[in-house]
Design a protein around this motif. Structure first.
Motif, PDB file in Angstrom:
ATOM      1  N   GLY A   1     -26.336  16.750 -12.823  1.00 34.08           N
ATOM      2  CA  GLY A   1     -24.911  16.717 -13.117  1.00 34.08           C
ATOM      3  C   GLY A   1     -24.465  15.328 -13.543  1.00 34.08           C
ATOM      4  N   PHE A   2     -23.202  14.987 -13.221  1.00 37.18           N
ATOM      5  CA  PHE A   2     -22.694  13.670 -13.590  1.00 37.18           C
ATOM      6  C   PHE A   2     -21.651  13.209 -12.578  1.00 37.18           C
ATOM      7  N   GLU A   3     -21.344  11.917 -12.632  1.00 37.09           N
ATOM      8  CA  GLU A   3     -20.354  11.331 -11.737  1.00 37.09           C
ATOM      9  C   GLU A   3     -18.946  11.428 -12.337  1.00 37.09           C
ATOM     10  N   LEU A   4     -17.953  11.460 -11.465  1.00 34.01           N
ATOM     11  CA  LEU A   4     -16.563  11.446 -11.919  1.00 34.01           C
ATOM     12  C   LEU A   4     -16.038  10.028 -12.111  1.00 34.01           C
ATOM     13  N   THR A   5     -16.643   9.089 -11.434  1.00 32.15           N
ATOM     14  CA  THR A   5     -16.200   7.699 -11.538  1.00 32.15           C
ATOM     15  C   THR A   5     -16.216   7.218 -12.992  1.00 32.15           C
TER      16      THR A   5
END
Length: 220
Positions: A133-137
């Motif tokens: 997945g990926f980070e929201l930051t």
């Protein structure tokens, strides 16, 4: 006078409140000499029509209170929606019958905000299927409407290091900035960012204000 008289209030919820919340409502009503009648998790409108016939007040969530319900509610004086907006209440029929319609904007803002952000996290992590997945930051979230719920979501997003943008024609741009978001000039401007969070009622102004063309402009 009317104050202090015994009253009967119907709690009509297709999707029931948490038991703790219902207990608190019941405690307050007992102190006021009110009787709470519960119609929870009902399946048919006929159940609601039967239940409203002898009550003085009704508390709902997204349950529909239309002319048919009001016609059966011969004693009804007040209808309270636990939430924002009146989309599910026939306001004209209430006015014609002399029934007060009320809502509770902001009362469930934190609960809704946590749900919104929880869904964002699940999506970002591919439903926790084992892939990275990926980070929201560092990503951006734009708000269509910047009321209580939107600001609660914004608070969580800021905590994750996201950048906030907002469009709300009823809040001055300097106030939006004071509340932590960068104001944008139009609905279309919201769709330049990775996330768009919707916090507006269905009105002639907002109906069909979002379309395929705008959605296709969002960053991948």
């Amino acid at each position: 006078g009317e104050a202090g008289k015994p009253r009967t209030v119907l709690l009509a919820t297709e999707k029931a409140f948490a038991a703790e919340a219902v207990d608190k409502i019941d405690t307050v009503f007992k102190e006021a000499n009110y009787t709470l009648v519960k119609l929870e998790n009902y399946k048919e409108k006929s159940d609601l029509l039967a239940a409203v016939s002898a009550v003085d007040g009704i508390i709902i969530r997204s349950d529909i209170v239309d002319a048919a319900v009001l016609e059966k509610a011969e004693k009804l004086k007040i209808c309270v929606r636990a939430g924002a907006g009146y989309d599910n209440i026939d306001l004209k029929a209430c006015a014609d019958k002399g029934v007060v319609a009320m809502n509770t904007p902001g009362q469930n803002a934190n609960a809704v905000a946590e749900l919104v952000f929880g869904m964002m996290l699940v999506s970002a992590r591919n439903n926790f299927d084992g892939t990275s997945g990926f980070e929201l930051t560092g990503r951006s979230i734009a708000f269509y409407g910047f009321g209580a719920v939107a600001r609660a979501v914004g608070k969580l997003a800021a905590g994750f290091g996201m950048k906030l943008y907002a469009y709300d024609p009823y809040i001055p741009k300097d106030k939006i900035a004071e509340m932590g978001a960068t104001p944008v000039d139009s609905v279309a401007d919201l769709f330049k960012y990775q996330y768009v969070s919707l916090h507006v009622p269905l009105t002639p102004e907002t109906k069909e204000s979002i379309n395929k063309s705008l959605l296709s402009q969002m960053p991948k």
